[in-house]
Structures are given as C-alpha cells and as structure tokens.
Scaffold this active site. Structure first.
Site, PDB file in Angstrom:
ATOM      1  N   ASP A  16      17.566   5.410   4.563  1.00  0.00           N
ATOM      2  CA  ASP A  16      18.735   5.949   4.462  1.00  0.00           C
ATOM      3  C   ASP A  16      19.109   7.412   3.821  1.00  0.00           C
ATOM      4  OD1 ASP A  16      21.579   5.695   4.940  1.00  0.00           O
ATOM      5  OD2 ASP A  16      22.235   4.663   3.259  1.00  0.00           O
ATOM      6  N   ASP A  18      22.500   8.634   3.050  1.00  0.00           N
ATOM      7  CA  ASP A  18      23.806   8.109   1.185  1.00  0.00           C
ATOM      8  C   ASP A  18      23.571   6.886   0.961  1.00  0.00           C
ATOM      9  OD1 ASP A  18      26.132  10.716   2.895  1.00  0.00           O
ATOM     10  OD2 ASP A  18      24.958   9.240   4.848  1.00  0.00           O
TER      11      ASP A  18
END
Length: 451
Positions: A16, A18
């Site tokens: 991922d 953020d």
C-alpha cells in the site's frame, strides 16, 4: 501452519502507499484533513463556524478502532466479543452508569463475530486509519453542535460528510486543485510527508535484486500517487515496481469479481480502456486481485506464487488480502511506535509541550486519555467482583488476519531477507507476531480474559 514467516520465501512483495511506504507527519496531516472537511461543511453546508476552531486537547478524542453509529451519534469502542467497552455521544464520554444502561453486557446491535462485518455500512462507520481519524473528531463535534443548537436526537449529517469527501478527494480534484488538501500538499510536501529513509530504498532494491516481483497497490489516484512516490523515493521510483495499480478501490480490489472491477489502462493519469485480462506488467487503474494473480503466475512460472502485502488499514488492506486472496499480510501499526514514544504517565498538558503550536494535533498514534489503549481495556466488575482486562476487537483482528505487525517498514529494512519472524497463529502466543516488540501494555498484561 509454520511458526515463522520469511520474506525470502515470498515470490511477490506488494505495498500500500499512504501510511505504509509513504509515512505522513501526523500532527500536520491530521489538521489539514480536518480542515478540508470542516471548511466544506461550514462554507457549503451551513454548519456552525465553531467547527473551524480546534484546540490541541480536542485531538485526544482520536483513537483508531472506534465505530460511529450514524443514527444516534454515539462513538463506541468494542471488546473482542462485541460488547461495548467505552462510548461517547459526540465528544462527551458516557459515564459507566449511562454506558451500562445504553449497552449493557450484550453484543453491540451491529456486531457480527465472523468476517462478514463490514467497516462501511449505511448504519455505522469504523475509523481504522489515519486518513479517517480527523473525520472522527469532526463528526463528534458535529454531533455536539447539532445536539446543543438543534436538540437533535437522531442524525443525518453523514450525507454531507460524503459530499465533503467527493469535493476534496474526487478523481479530478488533484488536477483541478479542488478543495484545500491537494493544493496544500503540492505547495509544501515536506511539511506533510516523510521521505523514505535510505535503508528502505536499499531494502526495496535488495528485494528486486533477489528476484522478487514488487507491486504497488493504492486507492490513491494516479496523479497523487506519482507526486508522493517522486517525493519519498525519487523520480526513478518506477524502476522499483513491476506493477503499479492506482485507484484500486480497496477492499473491492480483493473482494470483487473480475467482471465487476476490470483493470483500466492509463494515459496522462486518465483512465482509457477496460481490459478483459491483465497480460503484462505496467501501470494500471482499478482492477482485481484475481486477474493480478493470473499475471503473477505467468511472471513467476509458478502455479501458486506466494504473495505478501504490506498495508496500514485492517479494512482495506489486511483483512481482504488475507480473507479473499489468502496472501501473507504485514500490518503497519504506528501505535507500536507511539506506544514507546510517549508513555501514558507523561500527563503534562499538551499546550505546555512547546511543539504543539496553535491547533496542531497530537501524534494520532499516541495513547488517547479518553479512549484508553487501542489493544486492551478493562470491563468494570459487577458487584463484589474485580475489573477484568479484555482484548479490544481491533487487537483481536490484528492477531487473526495479520502475519506480523510492525511499526514501520524502516523497522525491518536492515534485517536479512531470510530473517525468520514469529507469526501470529492460533498455536503461538497472542503477542507473537509483533516485531520488534509487542505493545508495552500487552507485554505487561500477558494473561487476559478472552471470550
């Protein structure tokens, strides 16, 4: 299942973006996110201007793992068995007597013990990541305002929150400079973002050199993803990743069928054409884990390539990657960092600490005095019995769906790739998968009530 987990045994390493690869300066980013919603509600929807003023103390309300009941305006913290440990109406915490009267010792009305419990529903909303948390404070203050000014008992403000998300964060917002979030990040990225340490950049290259396929799967849109990656990793970041997937719309990326969520080609960060399958590495938008896995089989030459995915959100990353795709999962849990950065006994008022200017937030990963530990909490004893400690629902999900949990990627970047991590499993202790150390509060309370 094996007692240990090793990156060396994985064929594919996915990330991922953020709050996983890209760490934010939480006291700054929290205020920016809060303001992006508060200004919209006040200016566009006519809410009370007092929402725009936040004090440092207000931020203590923020705690991951809370659920908001969208109808009655109550926030709740759940135990692992679905009972309510603490609750507030707006920002006002319920006294033990009121809590007992409202919720008793029974399961919360929306609780489902199996995997079917969504974090998003028309009836409630779970706050499980640092992007969401400022919204918890805002919604609680909206409930305070509507209760005080209008005497409301039931609430329908959520539609205005959704409109605020659409205004500030829709697909075209970055390009069009809508709202205040994207323009501000573009103006001063160094205020809000931490660059990746050299150790992490070397580690990513080490994975690549070891023949691992590297994936980036983010729900951020292509243009924002590019800005973040160029800032934290450098302009040559695309050399590190075999496949980049933006606007992945997690958790749907994992849970939806290919026909519901095809991959799209991109040109100048705009979606162009839906693809019947994924045939080669590259940069794509949307998509699904089934078609991705078919491509990974081709790229690795294996029938069952082993994938590990790093993410910070239980709802969007860890649970769906494990439950739907059976991937190994590494939870980035900054509470492990906050747990040791700031001890609960440091009770000096925030405003005297010097580093909190104006309305700057406390680091969102530190202990909330209002809500207590993210990991465990006490259930007040009945008459003539002692209080007992129980795991929170959030803590139970960590040990159920994560392979391991770490405070940051940096925490493991200098370990050899064949390092053997103790994993969470039913045959290991509840704290086995935390690296480098379990949360202090779990270390100090090894024997807990489980129901």
């Amino acid at each position: 299942m094996a007692q240990h987990f090793s990156l060396a045994a994985c064929d594919v390493v996915g990330f991922d973006l953020d709050h996983t690869l890209c760490r934010y300066n939480l006291p700054e980013s929290a205020v920016l996110i809060y303001n992006s919603f508060a200004q919209f509600l006040v200016k566009e929807k006519g809410y009370d201007k007092e929402l725009l003023t936040v004090t440092p103390e207000d931020w203590d309300f923020c705690c991951k793992g809370l659920a908001l009941d969208l109808e009655d305006g109550n926030f709740i913290k759940l135990a692992d068995n679905g009972t309510v440990l603490r609750a507030s109406h707006g920002t006002k915490m319920m006294a033990p007597e009121a809590l007992a009267e409202e919720y008793g010792r029974k399961e919360w009305k929306h609780f489902m013990s199996d995997a079917g419990m969504a974090c998003r529903s028309g009836k409630y909303y779970f706050y499980d990541n640092y992007f969401d948390l400022p919204g918890a404070l805002l919604c609680a203050r909206v409930v305070d305002s509507l209760t005080k000014n209008n005497g409301q008992k039931t609430f329908d403000f959520w539609k205005d929150i959704v409109a605020g998300i659409q205004h500030n964060y829709k697909m075209s917002a970055f390009k069009e400079n809508c709202g205040i979030y994207f323009p501000e990040i573009k103006r001063d990225p160094g205020r809000y973002l931490h660059t990746c340490p050299e150790s992490v950049k070397k580690w990513l290259q080490q994975l690549k050199n070891a023949g691992k396929i590297l994936l980036l799967i983010t729900s951020s849109h292509s243009d924002y993803c590019r800005l973040l990656c160029e800032y934290i990793l450098g302009n040559d970041f695309t050399d590190l990743f075999d496949i980049v997937i933006t606007n992945a719309l997690k958790p749907g990326f994992f849970s939806h069928l290919p026909s519901q969520r095809p991959f799209w080609t991109l040109e100048n960060d705009e979606e162009q054409e839906a693809l019947p399958s994924l045939d080669k590495p590259g940069w794509y938008s949307q998509g699904n884990a089934v078609h991705l896995y078919e491509l990974l089989k081709k790229m690795t030459g294996k029938n069952e390539p082993k994938v590990v995915y790093f993410g910070d959100s239980m709802h969007s990353d860890i649970f769906p990657a494990r439950h739907y795709s059976n991937w190994e999962t590494v939870l980035i849990l900054e509470e492990l960092r906050g747990d040791r950065d700031r001890k609960p006994e440091e009770s000096e008022p925030l405003e005297k600490k010097g580093k909190y200017e104006g309305s700057k937030a406390k680091p969102l990963n530190t202990l909330s005095k209002k809500w207590g530990s993210f990991f465990i909490d006490s259930v007040s004893g009945l008459e003539n019995t002692e209080d007992s400690l129980v795991y929170t629902w959030s803590c139970k999900r960590i040990s159920t769906y994560s392979t391991i949990a770490i405070p940051s990627i940096e925490a493991i970047a200098e370990l050899p790739l064949d390092y053997k991590f103790s994993r969470f499993s039913s045959s290991n202790s509840k704290t086995a998968g935390y690296y480098p150390n379990p949360p202090l509060i779990l270390s100090n309370n090894e024997t807990l009530t489980t129901k």
